[in-house]
Design a protein around this motif. Sequence first.
Motif, PDB file in Angstrom:
ATOM      1  N   GLU A  97      -0.263   4.204   1.036  1.00  0.00           N
ATOM      2  CA  GLU A  97      -0.598   4.895   2.279  1.00  0.00           C
ATOM      3  C   GLU A  97      -1.712   4.112   2.951  1.00  0.00           C
ATOM      4  OE1 GLU A  97      -2.766   8.712   1.611  1.00  0.00           O
ATOM      5  OE2 GLU A  97      -2.247   8.328  -0.487  1.00  0.00           O
ATOM      6  N   GLU A  98      -1.980   4.405   4.192  1.00  0.00           N
ATOM      7  CA  GLU A  98      -2.967   3.610   4.936  1.00  0.00           C
ATOM      8  C   GLU A  98      -4.374   3.760   4.378  1.00  0.00           C
ATOM      9  OE1 GLU A  98      -4.361   2.844   9.561  1.00  0.00           O
ATOM     10  OE2 GLU A  98      -2.586   4.057   9.120  1.00  0.00           O
ATOM     11  N   ASP A  99      -4.726   4.942   3.891  1.00  0.00           N
ATOM     12  CA  ASP A  99      -6.058   5.186   3.325  1.00  0.00           C
ATOM     13  C   ASP A  99      -6.058   4.772   1.851  1.00  0.00           C
ATOM     14  OD1 ASP A  99      -8.512   6.075   2.444  1.00  0.00           O
ATOM     15  OD2 ASP A  99      -8.275   8.120   3.204  1.00  0.00           O
ATOM     16  N   THR A 119      -6.374  -2.077   0.048  1.00  0.00           N
ATOM     17  CA  THR A 119      -6.604  -2.076   1.495  1.00  0.00           C
ATOM     18  C   THR A 119      -5.546  -1.182   2.134  1.00  0.00           C
ATOM     19  OG1 THR A 119      -5.132  -3.936   2.007  1.00  0.00           O
ATOM     20  CG2 THR A 119      -7.396  -4.475   1.338  1.00  0.00           C
ATOM     21  N   SER A 120      -5.486  -1.233   3.436  1.00  0.00           N
ATOM     22  CA  SER A 120      -4.468  -0.455   4.139  1.00  0.00           C
ATOM     23  C   SER A 120      -3.080  -1.057   3.984  1.00  0.00           C
ATOM     24  CB  SER A 120      -4.825  -0.360   5.629  1.00  0.00           C
ATOM     25  OG  SER A 120      -6.085   0.262   5.785  1.00  0.00           O
ATOM     26  N   THR A 121      -3.001  -2.274   3.414  1.00  0.00           N
ATOM     27  CA  THR A 121      -1.692  -2.935   3.309  1.00  0.00           C
ATOM     28  C   THR A 121      -1.284  -3.288   1.878  1.00  0.00           C
ATOM     29  OG1 THR A 121      -2.729  -5.114   3.656  1.00  0.00           O
ATOM     30  CG2 THR A 121      -1.913  -3.945   5.611  1.00  0.00           C
ATOM     31  N   ALA A 158       0.830  -1.210   0.000  1.00  0.00           N
ATOM     32  CA  ALA A 158       0.000   0.000   0.000  1.00  0.00           C
ATOM     33  C   ALA A 158       0.862   1.257   0.000  1.00  0.00           C
ATOM     34  CB  ALA A 158      -0.917  -0.002   1.214  1.00  0.00           C
ATOM     35  N   LYS A 182      -9.821  -0.384   9.695  1.00  0.00           N
ATOM     36  CA  LYS A 182      -9.282  -1.004   8.483  1.00  0.00           C
ATOM     37  C   LYS A 182     -10.200  -0.681   7.309  1.00  0.00           C
ATOM     38  CE  LYS A 182      -6.929  -4.801  10.795  1.00  0.00           C
ATOM     39  NZ  LYS A 182      -6.820  -6.277  10.950  1.00  0.00           N
ATOM     40  N   THR A 230     -15.182   0.281   5.727  1.00  0.00           N
ATOM     41  CA  THR A 230     -14.289   0.598   6.840  1.00  0.00           C
ATOM     42  C   THR A 230     -14.763  -0.174   8.063  1.00  0.00           C
ATOM     43  OG1 THR A 230     -13.906   2.830   5.982  1.00  0.00           O
ATOM     44  CG2 THR A 230     -13.304   2.428   8.274  1.00  0.00           C
TER      45      THR A 230
END
Length: 201
Positions: A89-91, A142-144, A87, A122, A117
């Motif tokens: 970024e987290e968002d 996703t966040s990852t 990812a 997450k 969400t």
Amino acid sequence: MSVPVLSDPVPQTPGAPQKTITELLTQWANLTDAAIAATGVTDGWFRGPIQDQRPWDPAAEDVSLPPCGTVGSKTAHQVSNNVTHAAFEEDPHPIADKLTAYWESEGFTVTRTVDWTSPSGKMDVSIRAVRSDGVFYGLGVTSTIVSIDVSSECSTDPSIDTWAREKSLRNPRSPSPTPSPSPADLEQATLSLSLRALEKP
């Protein structure tokens, strides 16, 4: 960074010229490169699952050939696979919005199928982008992880079957093909059955 412009869609119609496997592989690689460039991050991409750690290589031809409906009366296939990246970024929303705008500018119909969400924060966003000639993008963020599925247009060209058969023969994990019986083998088998039938009381 400049983002490549994809070729104009050419709707499939019965009797229209069909792309060869070489043309489909080239189209798929170009589509994948275009999506990667549109993210603005061109390094660190992997072919297939990220845990396999296989760097993206457009020449690898490590693809699947799923059926994709019909062109005329024949079942068609398309070249398909995905690329993945950690990812950015987290968002996941910024990259989802960025690719949505890019694909819409290229004539794709884009649908956001998931935007979720969890209570713990997450996030998961999924997008489908389709074009009239069967070209398809699927985005899962996703966040990852960022995952982009890419499918070429559909084709019934016989070179697809030939390529798949040759690739299977080169793969040591594929089962050995069973040769078709020759006319002489069939005749001998029929004769043997007939003789056994006459021997029965």
